[in-house]
Design a protein around this motif. Structure first.
Motif, PDB file in Angstrom:
ATOM      1  N   THR A   1       0.809  -1.224   0.000  1.00 33.02           N
ATOM      2  CA  THR A   1       0.000   0.000   0.000  1.00 33.02           C
ATOM      3  C   THR A   1       0.837   1.266   0.000  1.00 33.02           C
ATOM      4  O   THR A   1       0.284   2.357  -0.025  1.00 33.02           O
ATOM      5  CB  THR A   1      -0.928   0.013   1.227  1.00 33.02           C
ATOM      6  N   LYS A   2       2.188   1.130   0.051  1.00 30.82           N
ATOM      7  CA  LYS A   2       3.057   2.307   0.060  1.00 30.82           C
ATOM      8  C   LYS A   2       4.101   2.192  -1.040  1.00 30.82           C
ATOM      9  O   LYS A   2       4.590   1.103  -1.328  1.00 30.82           O
ATOM     10  CB  LYS A   2       3.749   2.457   1.416  1.00 30.82           C
ATOM     11  N   SER A   3       4.469   3.331  -1.611  1.00 28.90           N
ATOM     12  CA  SER A   3       5.497   3.349  -2.643  1.00 28.90           C
ATOM     13  C   SER A   3       6.821   2.860  -2.077  1.00 28.90           C
ATOM     14  O   SER A   3       7.095   2.984  -0.884  1.00 28.90           O
ATOM     15  CB  SER A   3       5.669   4.768  -3.193  1.00 28.90           C
TER      16      SER A   3
ATOM     17  N   ALA B   1      -1.349  -2.113  -4.490  1.00 30.76           N
ATOM     18  CA  ALA B   1      -2.421  -1.124  -4.414  1.00 30.76           C
ATOM     19  C   ALA B   1      -1.866   0.271  -4.226  1.00 30.76           C
ATOM     20  O   ALA B   1      -2.504   1.129  -3.619  1.00 30.76           O
ATOM     21  CB  ALA B   1      -3.374  -1.472  -3.265  1.00 30.76           C
ATOM     22  N   ALA B   2      -0.649   0.527  -4.738  1.00 32.96           N
ATOM     23  CA  ALA B   2      -0.038   1.848  -4.619  1.00 32.96           C
ATOM     24  C   ALA B   2       0.800   2.100  -5.864  1.00 32.96           C
ATOM     25  O   ALA B   2       1.171   1.173  -6.587  1.00 32.96           O
ATOM     26  CB  ALA B   2       0.828   1.931  -3.362  1.00 32.96           C
ATOM     27  N   SER B   3       1.131   3.360  -6.127  1.00 32.08           N
ATOM     28  CA  SER B   3       1.958   3.734  -7.264  1.00 32.08           C
ATOM     29  C   SER B   3       3.432   3.733  -6.887  1.00 32.08           C
ATOM     30  O   SER B   3       3.801   3.651  -5.711  1.00 32.08           O
ATOM     31  CB  SER B   3       1.554   5.119  -7.773  1.00 32.08           C
TER      32      SER B   3
ATOM     33  N   ILE C   1       6.057   1.526  -7.493  1.00 28.44           N
ATOM     34  CA  ILE C   1       6.459   0.278  -6.827  1.00 28.44           C
ATOM     35  C   ILE C   1       7.474  -0.452  -7.708  1.00 28.44           C
ATOM     36  O   ILE C   1       7.291  -0.578  -8.919  1.00 28.44           O
ATOM     37  CB  ILE C   1       5.242  -0.646  -6.592  1.00 28.44           C
TER      38      ILE C   1
ATOM     39  N   ILE D   1      -3.320   3.270 -10.874  1.00 27.97           N
ATOM     40  CA  ILE D   1      -2.026   3.408 -10.214  1.00 27.97           C
ATOM     41  C   ILE D   1      -0.962   3.540 -11.300  1.00 27.97           C
ATOM     42  O   ILE D   1      -1.173   3.191 -12.452  1.00 27.97           O
ATOM     43  CB  ILE D   1      -1.722   2.215  -9.287  1.00 27.97           C
TER      44      ILE D   1
END
Length: 908
Positions: free
Chosen positions: A616-618, A634-636, A638, A663
């Protein structure tokens, strides 16, 4: 204030103290002497009671002379140097990760009793190891990383030992998978020197022991083996994929190929009873192998990767027997025996490797083993080899791309008893030099093709070879745009009585004997297509720089200029007028087509993953071991590095990017996905990068929906239902990807007629799929370059349908597909240029529409006919082809220009 250097020293001492305690827990076997050194260093600042005889001594102690202090400090630095080196070695081994490391010391290796690894985890050499008998390290568990940590394993067999010596064995008594061996050297202590049969023997690096004397004495008989290697069989790494308690041979039969998972429970009977594929997904990287009988012995293993390895002074460097999906990249082979030996290999990939000074071929088969089946060799260089550079026998479905063979004693590329082989952009130069006295085989052909079927060579180059540039014996071949210059014998020679196909080749300065008046020093027995001069060449003519034929078109123009005079002197020239009119019409149509074509062409910390998770975190994420389940992104921004590991499936996705909101900037690399409904599924993603990824045994290997800006680099998707599904995808670039052996289709652009847009496939392969190789529906502005589709079942190699617009194919190849080679629906628009269709069950090129553009394509031996519905440019014979004409090998058309030229004599 304390100096910076002193502060750094105190920090190092503190680290040493902390790591000393940790090391004591991890390795109780650490010597007492080492512990004492650490303790002495750490306790230097302990309180010491000191007595002084007078005030002067006290002042000298409390106010020390700076120079004297610096001298003492220097001595202390020298004392702790060795301690710091050991600390740094341990830090390197830990790699600052949180997972535990098991250190391996020499004391862990007992004579004739190997160190056995059964539990998953990370293992690290703490020092060099010497193996005096049998096997040093045995890996019997999955999920193991063995880090040699820059150290060396010496396999020095004692005289009292019997049998062979092995540095590291991955033993497949039961299924073993996901092993990494890296960062070090494996060697033996055998002396090596060259025996002297002739003054030129020293060019080969050989091994020497007492038994070598008999080889020297019988050097004439031993010449064919080139080198005097010792008989002791010492192996660096042995991937032993069969149960060692049975004598069952590896049987790479139909039952194995049909099994969806070699190592999973549903295939256990196959693994134990017939296939023996008990070693799966082993990665060997940054390891050097020297002075060994076998560097790496791959036996009955699946998914082996060998990368950034170095081999020197080995009898056999890499020996593959009954293996599947072995990949070898960025490795170097010097001064040793054969580079890569195969014996019943399937799906082999070799890329970016160099071979020099070998006493055997860079790539070679072993005896009369089972064939090499499906292989790719890309950007490999073989130089200074005392044998044929690349020696391929009993192989099928093999592609050589951008490979070079230069200054080798034998043949550059030697192909025998093989089927369906392609050479593209390969170079053979200076093979068979005069100083190869110890080599007894045929010297110096650039390309030698004997007893083979369906061999194609495109844009290949043979120069300065001792004998022929291209030599064909009892084989069926197609050569196009190849060049042969300054070879000792012919540039191109063939014994097939002119039935083979040679188009648009060039030869000059070759020295072959002229026996037949139809031949030359450059071409021998090559008449299909015609051989002519540079001035007179057109279409797919082969060019001979020594040919003096005049430019027939210039002659025709001269005749046409004086046509009124000629008409009075000759018989009716209505034939000339009709032919000239036809030429004008074709030139006008061609000019219009070209005009139309011109108008339309246009560093953050790493987060370790050990269990299924949702990101959930880059940031940068690294998979530390194999897992079963799903990683959800579920995050950008990555980067997910699978680190050579595998995500096994019990769920819908292996990697899930099926979000409801967009994303951005996602990279996934270096790993495998096995047994999911979809290996990778992505929706609403912008800027997706997939590199060095393999997907197997899934319903969908890769499924992309509503995704923009995609890069697929070196992606392998095989043995799925569908290899690659693209729904409403734009701006995709796929390069060097394989989509083979899928149950339905290799690549689908436009699943359920929702298409692919503004995208390109380069050097991609889709072979042996259940239906089509490449299928596009409802797509537009898609380009395919240098792509291959062969042996696809029930449908076509390439199929364009569903109102697809502006689909362009350049230099693509379709062979032995059960339907058409290339198929276009009535509502689609395409441009195909320089494409080839051979031996397909239906048509080579089939177009149900009108007005599509086909230029300079080639078709032959297609059962249903070579062309259907292709009208622009014209389809004609090899003899009559010119400019953009499409070639059909069985067209009866005569050369119209030659007919016109000959007609000038009809009145004389």
């Amino acid at each position: 204030m304390k100096s910076t250097k002193l502060i750094k020293l105190m920090i190092l001492l503190g680290i040493a103290g902390g790591l000393q305690a940790q090391s004591a827990v991890q390795s109780a076997a650490q010597s007492a002497a080492q512990r004492k050194l650490l303790a002495d260093a750490i306790n230097r600042n302990a309180y010491v009671e000191i007595e002084f005889d007078n005030l002067a001594d006290f002042r000298k102690w409390s106010e020390p002379d700076p120079e004297e202090c610096l001298g003492e400090l220097k001595e202390e630095v020298e004392e702790i140097e060795s301690i710091v080196e050991e600390v740094l070695s341990i830090v390197d081994a830990l790699e600052l990760e949180t997972c535990p490391v098991t250190l391996i010391h020499q004391s862990d290796i007992v004579f004739n009793v190997p160190f056995v690894i059964t539990a998953s985890g990370r293992y690290c050499l703490a020092e060099d190891l010497t193996i005096t008998c049998s096997v040093g390290l045995i890996i019997e568990g999955s999920g193991v990383t063995l880090d040699l940590n820059g150290h060396t394993i010496f396999v020095n067999l004692s005289e009292i030992c019997s049998g062979d010596g092995v540095g590291v064995e991955v033993r497949g008594d039961a299924a073993v998978s996901d092993i990494v061996i890296k960062n070090g050297t494996i060697t033996s202590a055998f002396n090596r020197s060259c025996f002297s049969c002739t003054e030129h023997v020293e060019s080969c690096v050989d091994y020497y022991d007492d038994s070598c004397t008999e080889y020297v004495e019988s050097c004439v008989e031993y010449n064919e083996q080139f080198c005097c290697f010792n008989a002791d069989q010492v192996t660096g790494i042995w991937l032993n994929g069969c149960d060692s308690d049975t004598e069952q041979d590896v049987n790479f039969g139909a039952s194995c190929l049909e099994c969806v998972s070699y190592a999973e429970g549903i295939c256990q009977s196959f693994v134990e009873e017939s296939c023996c594929f008990n070693v799966v997904n082993v990665r060997i990287e940054n390891v050097a192998f020297t002075n060994l009988h076998y560097g790496v012995y791959v036996e009955g293993a699946v998914g082996t990767v060998i990368t950034n390895a170095a081999f020197q002074f080995d009898n056999f460097n890499i020996y593959c027997i009954d293996d599947s999906a072995t990949t070898i990249t960025n490795s170097m082979f010097v001064e040793s025996g054969p580079g890569i030996s195969y014996c019943g290999s399937h799906n082999m990939i070799v890329r970016d490797c160099s071979f020099s000074g070998l006493c055997g071929s860079a790539i070679t088969g072993v005896g009369e083993c089972d064939p090499l089946d499906v292989a790719e060799f890309t950007r490999c260089i073989a130089a200074g080899i005392d044998d044929d550079a690349f020696s391929i026998a009993n192989a099928s479905s093999v592609v050589f791309t951008d490979c070079t063979a230069t200054e080798n004693c034998g043949i550059g590329f030697n192909l025998t008893d093989s089927v369906d082989v392609v050479f593209r952009d390969c170079i053979a130069s200076n093979n068979g030099p005069d100083d190869c006295y110890r080599y007894s085989g045929p010297h110096g052909n650039g390309f030698d093709i004997e007893i083979c079927t369906d061999v194609c060579l495109y844009n290949c180059f043979a120069q300065d070879n001792r004998n022929n540039g291209f030599n064909v014996v009892s084989s069926t071949v197609l050569m196009r745009n190849c060049t042969a210059t300054d070879n000792g014998d012919y540039g191109f020679t063939d014994d097939a009585d002119n039935t083979n196909q040679y188009y648009a080749n060039y030869a000059c300065g070759n020295g072959g004997p002229v026996v037949d008046p139809n031949d030359s020093a450059n071409y021998n027995n090559i008449l299909f297509a015609s051989v002519t001069s540079p001035d007179n060449t057109r279409g797919v003519h082969n060019v001979d720089c020594s040919n003096s034929a005049v430019d027939q078109i210039d002659a025709i123009e001269s005749i046409v200029e004086n046509i009124s005079v000629v008409v009075d002197a000759v018989c009716s020239c209505s034939l000339i007028e009709a032919i000239v009119t036809d030429i004008d019409e074709q030139l006008f149509a061609l000019s219009s087509a070209v005009d139309e074509l011109a108008e339309t062409s246009d560093d953050c910390s790493v987060k370790i993953i050990t269990v299924p998770t949702t990101i959930t975190k880059s940031g940068r994420y690294c998979l530390a071991k194999d897992i079963t389940g799903t990683i959800t992104i579920a995050a950008s921004s990555i980067i997910l590095d699978l680190n050579g590991h595998t995500i096994y499936g019990v769920s819908e996705f292996g990697i899930d990017l099926m979000g409801t909101s967009t994303i951005y900037d996602i990279t996934i690399k270096n790993g495998s996905l096995v047994g999911h409904e979809a290996g990778i599924g992505a929706e609403f993603v912008n800027a997706l990068r997939l590199e060095d990824i393999s997907c197997t045994n899934c319903e969908f290997g890769i499924f992309l929906f509503n995704v923009d800006d995609v890069l697929l680099n070196n992606v392998v998707s095989y043995k799925n239902a569908f290899g690659l599904i693209l729904n409403n995808v734009a701006d995709l670039l796929a390069q060097s990807c394989l989509f083979n052996d899928n149950e339905v289709t290799g690549v689908v652009g436009g699943f359920e007629s929702i298409g692919l847009f503004n995208s390109e496939f380069v050097n991609c392969i889709a072979n042996s799929n259940g239906e089509a190789g490449f299928a596009f529906s409802g797509s537009s502005n898609v380009v395919l370059r240098d792509c291959f589709a062969s042996h696809n079942q029930s449908v076509d190699g390439f199929i364009i349908t569903g109102a697809s617009m502006n689909i362009c194919l350049y230099d693509c190849y379709a062979k032995s597909n059960s339907g058409n080679g290339f198929s276009v629906s009535s509502d689609s628009t395409v441009l195909m240029r320089n494409c080839t269709a051979i031996s397909n069950t239906n048509h080579g090129f089939s177009d149900a529409g009108t007005g599509n553009q086909y230029y300079a394509n080639y078709a032959c031996n297609n059962t249903g006919g070579n062309y259907s519905g292709v009208t622009m440019a014209p389809v004609t014979s090899p003899a009559n082809a010119r400019d953009f004409s499409n070639v059909s090998c069985n067209s009866p058309d005569v050369d119209q220009i030659t007919a016109i030229f000959d007609c000038q004599m009809c009145g004389g």
